[in-house]
Design an enzyme around this catalytic site. Sequence first.
Site, PDB file in Angstrom:
ATOM      1  N   CYS A   2       2.292   1.457  -7.379  1.00  0.00           N
ATOM      2  CA  CYS A   2       1.853   0.126  -6.944  1.00  0.00           C
ATOM      3  C   CYS A   2       0.364  -0.084  -7.262  1.00  0.00           C
ATOM      4  O   CYS A   2      -0.382   0.867  -7.503  1.00  0.00           O
ATOM      5  CB  CYS A   2       2.151  -0.097  -5.460  1.00  0.00           C
ATOM      6  SG  CYS A   2       0.854   0.415  -4.329  1.00  0.00           S
ATOM      7  N   CYS A   5      -2.125   1.778  -5.111  1.00  0.00           N
ATOM      8  CA  CYS A   5      -2.162   3.214  -5.445  1.00  0.00           C
ATOM      9  C   CYS A   5      -2.998   3.421  -6.711  1.00  0.00           C
ATOM     10  O   CYS A   5      -3.733   4.416  -6.820  1.00  0.00           O
ATOM     11  CB  CYS A   5      -0.748   3.757  -5.640  1.00  0.00           C
ATOM     12  SG  CYS A   5       0.138   4.050  -4.091  1.00  0.00           S
ATOM     13  N   ASP A  28     -11.540  -8.106  -1.516  1.00  0.00           N
ATOM     14  CA  ASP A  28     -10.377  -8.811  -2.051  1.00  0.00           C
ATOM     15  C   ASP A  28     -10.809  -9.588  -3.301  1.00  0.00           C
ATOM     16  O   ASP A  28     -11.871 -10.194  -3.344  1.00  0.00           O
ATOM     17  CB  ASP A  28      -9.817  -9.781  -0.994  1.00  0.00           C
ATOM     18  CG  ASP A  28      -8.425 -10.277  -1.338  1.00  0.00           C
ATOM     19  OD1 ASP A  28      -7.477  -9.935  -0.611  1.00  0.00           O
ATOM     20  OD2 ASP A  28      -8.289 -11.011  -2.345  1.00  0.00           O
ATOM     21  N   HIS A  44       0.692   6.145   0.082  1.00  0.00           N
ATOM     22  CA  HIS A  44       1.492   4.922  -0.043  1.00  0.00           C
ATOM     23  C   HIS A  44       2.383   4.732   1.184  1.00  0.00           C
ATOM     24  O   HIS A  44       3.252   5.550   1.460  1.00  0.00           O
ATOM     25  CB  HIS A  44       2.361   4.936  -1.309  1.00  0.00           C
ATOM     26  CG  HIS A  44       3.116   3.652  -1.486  1.00  0.00           C
ATOM     27  ND1 HIS A  44       2.558   2.541  -2.080  1.00  0.00           N
ATOM     28  CD2 HIS A  44       4.357   3.283  -1.098  1.00  0.00           C
ATOM     29  CE1 HIS A  44       3.428   1.556  -2.074  1.00  0.00           C
ATOM     30  NE2 HIS A  44       4.535   1.970  -1.476  1.00  0.00           N
ATOM     31  N   ASN A  82      -0.025  -8.697   6.643  1.00  0.00           N
ATOM     32  CA  ASN A  82       1.193  -9.427   6.338  1.00  0.00           C
ATOM     33  C   ASN A  82       2.319  -8.427   6.126  1.00  0.00           C
ATOM     34  O   ASN A  82       2.129  -7.389   5.482  1.00  0.00           O
ATOM     35  CB  ASN A  82       0.997 -10.285   5.092  1.00  0.00           C
ATOM     36  CG  ASN A  82      -0.053 -11.362   5.298  1.00  0.00           C
ATOM     37  OD1 ASN A  82      -0.190 -11.904   6.389  1.00  0.00           O
ATOM     38  ND2 ASN A  82      -0.811 -11.668   4.254  1.00  0.00           N
ATOM     39  N   GLY A  88       4.564 -13.079   4.208  1.00  0.00           N
ATOM     40  CA  GLY A  88       3.755 -13.432   3.035  1.00  0.00           C
ATOM     41  C   GLY A  88       3.120 -12.237   2.359  1.00  0.00           C
ATOM     42  O   GLY A  88       2.091 -12.361   1.693  1.00  0.00           O
ATOM     43  N   HIS A  93       1.972  -2.379  -0.225  1.00  0.00           N
ATOM     44  CA  HIS A  93       1.225  -1.184   0.194  1.00  0.00           C
ATOM     45  C   HIS A  93       0.414  -1.663   1.398  1.00  0.00           C
ATOM     46  O   HIS A  93      -0.386  -2.606   1.255  1.00  0.00           O
ATOM     47  CB  HIS A  93       0.313  -0.703  -0.956  1.00  0.00           C
ATOM     48  CG  HIS A  93      -0.479   0.545  -0.677  1.00  0.00           C
ATOM     49  ND1 HIS A  93      -0.498   1.623  -1.548  1.00  0.00           N
ATOM     50  CD2 HIS A  93      -1.309   0.879   0.350  1.00  0.00           C
ATOM     51  CE1 HIS A  93      -1.291   2.563  -1.072  1.00  0.00           C
ATOM     52  NE2 HIS A  93      -1.806   2.139   0.080  1.00  0.00           N
ATOM     53  N   HIS A  95      -1.898  -3.008   3.969  1.00  0.00           N
ATOM     54  CA  HIS A  95      -3.315  -3.365   3.903  1.00  0.00           C
ATOM     55  C   HIS A  95      -3.655  -4.305   5.036  1.00  0.00           C
ATOM     56  O   HIS A  95      -2.854  -5.170   5.383  1.00  0.00           O
ATOM     57  CB  HIS A  95      -3.687  -3.990   2.549  1.00  0.00           C
ATOM     58  CG  HIS A  95      -2.827  -5.134   2.138  1.00  0.00           C
ATOM     59  ND1 HIS A  95      -1.562  -4.958   1.622  1.00  0.00           N
ATOM     60  CD2 HIS A  95      -3.033  -6.471   2.175  1.00  0.00           C
ATOM     61  CE1 HIS A  95      -1.022  -6.135   1.344  1.00  0.00           C
ATOM     62  NE2 HIS A  95      -1.889  -7.082   1.687  1.00  0.00           N
ATOM     63  N   HIS A  97      -6.279  -7.211   6.071  1.00  0.00           N
ATOM     64  CA  HIS A  97      -7.310  -8.151   5.617  1.00  0.00           C
ATOM     65  C   HIS A  97      -8.345  -8.228   6.738  1.00  0.00           C
ATOM     66  O   HIS A  97      -7.997  -8.570   7.873  1.00  0.00           O
ATOM     67  CB  HIS A  97      -6.725  -9.548   5.416  1.00  0.00           C
ATOM     68  CG  HIS A  97      -5.669  -9.649   4.363  1.00  0.00           C
ATOM     69  ND1 HIS A  97      -5.914 -10.139   3.098  1.00  0.00           N
ATOM     70  CD2 HIS A  97      -4.350  -9.350   4.393  1.00  0.00           C
ATOM     71  CE1 HIS A  97      -4.785 -10.141   2.402  1.00  0.00           C
ATOM     72  NE2 HIS A  97      -3.824  -9.671   3.154  1.00  0.00           N
TER      73      HIS A  97
END
Length: 118
Positions: A2, A5, A28, A44, A82, A88, A93, A95, A97
């Site tokens: 991914c 990764c 981002d 992962h 998300n 969404g 992987h 994460h 925000h």
Amino acid sequence: MCIFCKIVNKEIPSNPVLESDDFLAFHDLNPKAPVHILVIPKIHVESFNEVSGEIMEKMTPFIQEVAKEMGVEHSGYRLITNIGANGGQEVKHLHYHLLGGAKLKWGHFADADPKDFI
Ligand code: AMP
């Protein structure tokens, strides 16, 4: 492998802000706020659905450190993860925000009015 990764493996570049043995925080690519950092485990894990309590126990202080590093720990910030299709999630992987640097609106995220589903 991914995309996140590949960022961990430095196969594709990122703009990192903090790194530990287990976690990485980077800007981002398409920021939604003056501060928009993604925080990921290096291992992962597809999403919050799959993450262990052990990883979250270590990830919590790392995220708090990112907030300090970005200077938003006192002004405030928003943490979002998300999960899956309705959540969404685009990158599969886990994460978080971390968004801040301005007074964030809430309505932006309220794009599914419960009244529409009654
Ligand atoms: P999500 O929709 O929660 O899966 O969020 C994925 C996020 O990853 C989006 O905000 C994208 O802008 C961000 N993103 C995708 N590719 C990259 C990249 N190579 N470097 C930094 N951010 C990325």
